[in-house]
Design a protein around this motif. Sequence first.
Motif, short mmCIF file in Angstrom:
data_model
loop_
_atom_site.label_atom_id
_atom_site.label_comp_id
_atom_site.label_asym_id
_atom_site.label_seq_id
_atom_site.Cartn_x
_atom_site.Cartn_y
_atom_site.Cartn_z
N ILE A 75 74.27 19.79 68.66
CA ILE A 75 75.36 20.14 69.57
C ILE A 75 75.11 21.58 70.05
O ILE A 75 75.28 21.91 71.22
N GLY A 76 74.70 22.42 69.12
CA GLY A 76 74.40 23.82 69.44
C GLY A 76 72.93 23.96 69.79
O GLY A 76 72.12 23.07 69.54
N PRO A 77 72.57 25.06 70.38
CA PRO A 77 71.17 25.26 70.81
C PRO A 77 70.19 25.42 69.65
O PRO A 77 70.57 25.72 68.53
N ASN A 78 68.93 25.18 69.98
CA ASN A 78 67.81 25.40 69.08
C ASN A 78 67.73 26.90 68.76
O ASN A 78 67.72 27.73 69.67
N ILE A 106 70.72 31.98 74.81
CA ILE A 106 71.80 31.94 75.80
C ILE A 106 72.57 33.26 75.74
O ILE A 106 72.95 33.83 76.75
N LEU A 107 72.77 33.74 74.53
CA LEU A 107 73.62 34.91 74.33
C LEU A 107 72.86 36.14 73.86
O LEU A 107 73.46 37.16 73.51
N GLY A 108 71.54 36.04 73.86
CA GLY A 108 70.74 37.22 73.50
C GLY A 108 70.21 37.16 72.08
O GLY A 108 70.91 36.72 71.17
N ASN A 117 72.64 41.15 68.92
CA ASN A 117 73.24 40.06 69.70
C ASN A 117 73.58 38.87 68.82
O ASN A 117 74.64 38.26 68.97
N ILE A 118 72.65 38.50 67.93
CA ILE A 118 72.90 37.32 67.09
C ILE A 118 74.09 37.56 66.17
O ILE A 118 74.99 36.72 66.04
N PHE A 119 74.13 38.76 65.58
CA PHE A 119 75.27 39.11 64.74
C PHE A 119 76.57 39.05 65.55
O PHE A 119 77.58 38.52 65.11
N TYR A 137 68.65 35.37 58.60
CA TYR A 137 68.01 34.06 58.38
C TYR A 137 67.61 33.44 59.72
O TYR A 137 66.49 32.93 59.87
N ILE A 138 68.52 33.51 60.71
CA ILE A 138 68.21 32.94 62.04
C ILE A 138 67.00 33.64 62.65
O ILE A 138 66.12 33.00 63.22
N ILE A 139 66.92 34.94 62.49
CA ILE A 139 65.77 35.69 63.02
C ILE A 139 64.48 35.21 62.34
O ILE A 139 63.45 35.04 62.99
N THR A 195 78.52 25.41 57.26
CA THR A 195 78.46 24.28 58.22
C THR A 195 77.74 24.59 59.54
O THR A 195 77.87 23.83 60.50
N CYS A 196 76.94 25.62 59.57
CA CYS A 196 76.19 25.92 60.79
C CYS A 196 75.26 24.75 61.12
O CYS A 196 75.04 24.42 62.30
N PHE A 197 74.69 24.16 60.07
CA PHE A 197 73.71 23.08 60.24
C PHE A 197 74.29 21.90 61.02
O PHE A 197 73.56 21.17 61.68
C1 HEC Z 1 80.82 23.12 66.25
C2 HEC Z 1 79.42 23.35 66.49
C3 HEC Z 1 78.82 24.67 66.02
C4 HEC Z 1 78.85 25.20 64.75
C5 HEC Z 1 79.54 24.66 63.50
C6 HEC Z 1 78.08 26.43 64.82
N1 HEC Z 1 77.60 26.62 66.08
FE1 HEC Z 1 76.46 28.16 66.69
N2 HEC Z 1 76.53 27.44 68.60
C7 HEC Z 1 77.14 26.27 68.99
C8 HEC Z 1 77.08 26.18 70.43
C9 HEC Z 1 77.64 25.03 71.28
C10 HEC Z 1 76.39 27.32 70.90
C11 HEC Z 1 76.13 27.72 72.32
C12 HEC Z 1 77.22 28.65 72.77
C13 HEC Z 1 77.20 28.97 74.22
O1 HEC Z 1 76.53 28.28 74.99
O2 HEC Z 1 77.91 29.92 74.60
C14 HEC Z 1 76.04 28.06 69.70
C15 HEC Z 1 75.34 29.27 69.73
C16 HEC Z 1 74.90 29.92 68.61
C17 HEC Z 1 74.04 31.08 68.64
C18 HEC Z 1 73.46 31.72 69.90
C19 HEC Z 1 72.29 30.95 70.43
C20 HEC Z 1 71.76 31.51 71.72
O3 HEC Z 1 70.92 30.85 72.33
O4 HEC Z 1 72.17 32.59 72.13
C21 HEC Z 1 73.85 31.47 67.35
C22 HEC Z 1 73.01 32.62 66.86
C23 HEC Z 1 74.62 30.57 66.51
N3 HEC Z 1 75.25 29.64 67.30
C24 HEC Z 1 74.71 30.68 65.13
C25 HEC Z 1 75.57 29.88 64.38
C26 HEC Z 1 75.84 30.12 62.97
C27 HEC Z 1 75.23 31.21 62.13
C28 HEC Z 1 76.74 29.18 62.59
C29 HEC Z 1 77.40 29.00 61.24
C30 HEC Z 1 78.17 30.10 60.75
C31 HEC Z 1 77.04 28.36 63.76
N4 HEC Z 1 76.31 28.81 64.83
C32 HEC Z 1 77.89 27.29 63.75
C33 HEC Z 1 77.77 25.37 68.17
C34 HEC Z 1 78.04 25.57 66.83
#
Ligand code: HEC
Length: 215
Positions: free
Chosen positions: A141-144, A151-153, A158-160, A191-193, A128-130
Amino acid sequence: MSNNIENLSAWQKFIKKMTKANEIGKEEDIMTDHDYDGIRELDNVLPPWWLYGFYITIAISIFYYIMVFMGNYNQEKEYADSVEEGKKEVEAWIAQDKKAHPEKYTEAKAYTDAAHLAKGKELFASKTCFACHAVDGGGGIGPNLTDDKWILGGGVKNIFNTITKGGRPGKGMVAWENSISKEERQLLASYIISLQGKKTANPKAAEGDIIWNGK
Ligand code: HEC
């Protein structure tokens, strides 16, 4: 009964030996000729019990003198020794922990081959990351996740870590540590990388001020 008396007299003998006190009534024997306004002085010997205690302190002081000034025993060494001992205990604990939880000590690795990246893509959908990051990673809702601002490196470490421990409190990115295995989190990070610089259908404006573009 007779035993008791013998014991008592033995004890009394011992006390007498240890005090060498002059018997009452025989003060004249040890009376000195010092006379201060009628105050006279007896020349009692030092009581042996006290003298032996004094000898013992001399013996102890010699022992410490040798240990501290001739040997190498001192507080600094004692401190260093216990620090050394503590370090060994910590090392032993880590070694034990490494055996019990090897996954905690291995660095996250990034896969670059197609097969692993395909698995990562699948997980991005199934976990459900999508829902928050868009199907193509363009953000919602989450960043590009395709731009070079983080935001977090960026980078696998960092991504892990973000996937494992989540984002900043209250932002919506939860910690996936308990619901996604380490291997799967590595696949997701890889995959994100691989999404770096990809064109997406509806890219969200870049957020964060940490620049990392995959290199
Ligand atoms: C409910 C919404 C939501 C879901 C589901 C979600 N994310 Fe996120 N994600 C966010 C938000 C909001 C942020 C920004 C967090 C912050 O600002 O601290 C984020 C940040 C991130 C970042 C860091 C981006 C940055 O700029 O540093 C990564 C990588 C990431 N998500 C990966 C994932 C992965 C992989 C999954 C699935 C396993 C996932 N996310 C599921 C909302 C979500």
